[in-house]
Design a protein around this motif. Sequence first.
Motif, PDB file in Angstrom:
ATOM      1  N   GLY A  20       0.820  -1.212   0.000  1.00 41.86           N
ATOM      2  CA  GLY A  20       0.000   0.000   0.000  1.00 41.86           C
ATOM      3  C   GLY A  20       0.851   1.257   0.000  1.00 41.86           C
ATOM      4  O   GLY A  20       0.718   2.115  -0.887  1.00 41.86           O
ATOM      5  N   PRO A  21       1.771   1.397   0.962  1.00 43.81           N
ATOM      6  CA  PRO A  21       2.638   2.578   0.950  1.00 43.81           C
ATOM      7  C   PRO A  21       3.569   2.624  -0.267  1.00 43.81           C
ATOM      8  O   PRO A  21       3.881   3.706  -0.765  1.00 43.81           O
ATOM      9  CB  PRO A  21       3.452   2.438   2.244  1.00 43.81           C
ATOM     10  CG  PRO A  21       2.608   1.585   3.120  1.00 43.81           C
ATOM     11  CD  PRO A  21       1.893   0.638   2.197  1.00 43.81           C
ATOM     12  N   LEU A  25       3.773   5.864  -2.589  1.00 42.77           N
ATOM     13  CA  LEU A  25       5.033   6.564  -2.826  1.00 42.77           C
ATOM     14  C   LEU A  25       5.375   6.613  -4.317  1.00 42.77           C
ATOM     15  O   LEU A  25       5.888   7.630  -4.801  1.00 42.77           O
ATOM     16  CB  LEU A  25       6.162   5.913  -2.033  1.00 42.77           C
ATOM     17  CG  LEU A  25       6.061   6.083  -0.515  1.00 42.77           C
ATOM     18  CD1 LEU A  25       7.137   5.256   0.184  1.00 42.77           C
ATOM     19  CD2 LEU A  25       6.143   7.543  -0.116  1.00 42.77           C
ATOM     20  N   ALA A  26       5.079   5.554  -5.028  1.00 39.03           N
ATOM     21  CA  ALA A  26       5.315   5.547  -6.478  1.00 39.03           C
ATOM     22  C   ALA A  26       4.453   6.612  -7.150  1.00 39.03           C
ATOM     23  O   ALA A  26       4.938   7.372  -8.002  1.00 39.03           O
ATOM     24  CB  ALA A  26       5.020   4.169  -7.060  1.00 39.03           C
ATOM     25  N   ARG A  27       3.198   6.679  -6.770  1.00 39.54           N
ATOM     26  CA  ARG A  27       2.291   7.682  -7.355  1.00 39.54           C
ATOM     27  C   ARG A  27       2.744   9.100  -7.015  1.00 39.54           C
ATOM     28  O   ARG A  27       2.706   9.984  -7.851  1.00 39.54           O
ATOM     29  CB  ARG A  27       0.855   7.467  -6.877  1.00 39.54           C
ATOM     30  CG  ARG A  27       0.179   6.205  -7.380  1.00 39.54           C
ATOM     31  CD  ARG A  27       0.035   6.172  -8.868  1.00 39.54           C
ATOM     32  NE  ARG A  27      -0.704   7.329  -9.328  1.00 39.54           N
ATOM     33  CZ  ARG A  27      -0.937   7.608 -10.604  1.00 39.54           C
ATOM     34  NH1 ARG A  27      -0.510   6.819 -11.535  1.00 39.54           N
ATOM     35  NH2 ARG A  27      -1.599   8.681 -10.964  1.00 39.54           N
ATOM     36  N   ARG A  28       3.168   9.297  -5.797  1.00 42.12           N
ATOM     37  CA  ARG A  28       3.620  10.635  -5.384  1.00 42.12           C
ATOM     38  C   ARG A  28       4.888  11.038  -6.121  1.00 42.12           C
ATOM     39  O   ARG A  28       5.133  12.217  -6.319  1.00 42.12           O
ATOM     40  CB  ARG A  28       3.852  10.684  -3.882  1.00 42.12           C
ATOM     41  CG  ARG A  28       2.510  10.603  -3.154  1.00 42.12           C
ATOM     42  CD  ARG A  28       2.462  11.254  -1.860  1.00 42.12           C
ATOM     43  NE  ARG A  28       2.914  12.634  -1.906  1.00 42.12           N
ATOM     44  CZ  ARG A  28       3.237  13.313  -0.831  1.00 42.12           C
ATOM     45  NH1 ARG A  28       3.159  12.745   0.336  1.00 42.12           N
ATOM     46  NH2 ARG A  28       3.639  14.560  -0.915  1.00 42.12           N
ATOM     47  N   ARG A  34       2.421   0.561 -11.256  1.00 42.52           N
ATOM     48  CA  ARG A  34       1.561  -0.563 -11.675  1.00 42.52           C
ATOM     49  C   ARG A  34       1.867  -1.864 -10.950  1.00 42.52           C
ATOM     50  O   ARG A  34       0.961  -2.592 -10.587  1.00 42.52           O
ATOM     51  CB  ARG A  34       1.640  -0.759 -13.178  1.00 42.52           C
ATOM     52  CG  ARG A  34       0.957   0.340 -13.936  1.00 42.52           C
ATOM     53  CD  ARG A  34       0.935   0.080 -15.409  1.00 42.52           C
ATOM     54  NE  ARG A  34       0.296   1.212 -16.068  1.00 42.52           N
ATOM     55  CZ  ARG A  34       0.213   1.346 -17.357  1.00 42.52           C
ATOM     56  NH1 ARG A  34       0.718   0.423 -18.147  1.00 42.52           N
ATOM     57  NH2 ARG A  34      -0.369   2.394 -17.882  1.00 42.52           N
ATOM     58  N   ARG A  35       3.136  -2.149 -10.741  1.00 44.53           N
ATOM     59  CA  ARG A  35       3.476  -3.401 -10.050  1.00 44.53           C
ATOM     60  C   ARG A  35       3.009  -3.361  -8.601  1.00 44.53           C
ATOM     61  O   ARG A  35       2.444  -4.328  -8.099  1.00 44.53           O
ATOM     62  CB  ARG A  35       4.970  -3.675 -10.108  1.00 44.53           C
ATOM     63  CG  ARG A  35       5.428  -4.107 -11.463  1.00 44.53           C
ATOM     64  CD  ARG A  35       6.887  -4.457 -11.443  1.00 44.53           C
ATOM     65  NE  ARG A  35       7.337  -4.701 -12.805  1.00 44.53           N
ATOM     66  CZ  ARG A  35       8.572  -4.888 -13.134  1.00 44.53           C
ATOM     67  NH1 ARG A  35       9.520  -4.862 -12.213  1.00 44.53           N
ATOM     68  NH2 ARG A  35       8.903  -5.108 -14.385  1.00 44.53           N
ATOM     69  N   ALA A  36       3.265  -2.243  -7.938  1.00 38.40           N
ATOM     70  CA  ALA A  36       2.821  -2.117  -6.549  1.00 38.40           C
ATOM     71  C   ALA A  36       1.300  -2.140  -6.478  1.00 38.40           C
ATOM     72  O   ALA A  36       0.718  -2.763  -5.585  1.00 38.40           O
ATOM     73  CB  ALA A  36       3.367  -0.832  -5.927  1.00 38.40           C
ATOM     74  N   ALA A  37       0.642  -1.486  -7.431  1.00 36.21           N
ATOM     75  CA  ALA A  37      -0.821  -1.460  -7.455  1.00 36.21           C
ATOM     76  C   ALA A  37      -1.385  -2.861  -7.659  1.00 36.21           C
ATOM     77  O   ALA A  37      -2.310  -3.282  -6.944  1.00 36.21           O
ATOM     78  CB  ALA A  37      -1.318  -0.529  -8.559  1.00 36.21           C
ATOM     79  N   ILE A 102      -6.937   0.936   5.728  1.00 41.10           N
ATOM     80  CA  ILE A 102      -7.321   1.048   7.145  1.00 41.10           C
ATOM     81  C   ILE A 102      -7.863  -0.287   7.648  1.00 41.10           C
ATOM     82  O   ILE A 102      -7.593  -0.688   8.782  1.00 41.10           O
ATOM     83  CB  ILE A 102      -8.332   2.189   7.345  1.00 41.10           C
ATOM     84  CG1 ILE A 102      -7.615   3.545   7.231  1.00 41.10           C
ATOM     85  CG2 ILE A 102      -9.055   2.079   8.685  1.00 41.10           C
ATOM     86  CD1 ILE A 102      -8.538   4.739   7.154  1.00 41.10           C
ATOM     87  N   ALA A 103      -8.600  -0.996   6.809  1.00 39.08           N
ATOM     88  CA  ALA A 103      -9.110  -2.315   7.206  1.00 39.08           C
ATOM     89  C   ALA A 103      -7.962  -3.287   7.477  1.00 39.08           C
ATOM     90  O   ALA A 103      -8.021  -4.068   8.436  1.00 39.08           O
ATOM     91  CB  ALA A 103     -10.040  -2.868   6.126  1.00 39.08           C
TER      92      ALA A 103
END
Length: 151
Positions: A20-21, A25-28, A34-37, A102-103
């Motif tokens: 998730g982070p 961080l990649a988006r920011r 894409r791989r992290a997503a 958060i879940a």
Amino acid sequence: MRDALLGVHVLAGSAGLLLGPAWLLARRAGARGRRAAAGYQAAVAVAAATGALLAVAAPGLAWLLPVALLTEGLAVAGALARRRGWHGWRTLQPHLLGGSYIALVTALLVAETGDPVLWVLPVVVGQVPIALAKRRLHATAPAPGAVGRPA
């Protein structure tokens, strides 16, 4: 069998907590991530599926089935909101993806401590990064009337 399923559940949840982070961080940093997503989405899907199976298999835990389904639904809807350019996606996406994360945090804290107060703490603390993400997305929004696909 239950122990193996629980092991997969813990590994998937842990992967989601790490990915998730990484995705954020990649988006920011301006990358698509894409791989992290994809990894985050897969981890949440596996954690939700194994959580659902564990919930229905254990006496007294069936009430967790909707939690598992909602977590997966939030993650998928959050990913689709931006990609499909849903109306208001800049407001929706942080809540949806943030809610799925958060879940995961809540599950970890409650499983490790057993303290029901920790059902509320991640929701309260999680509002800050969600608000910051919304502010950032709205700040980069194109001018009203501009045509184009979301970045």
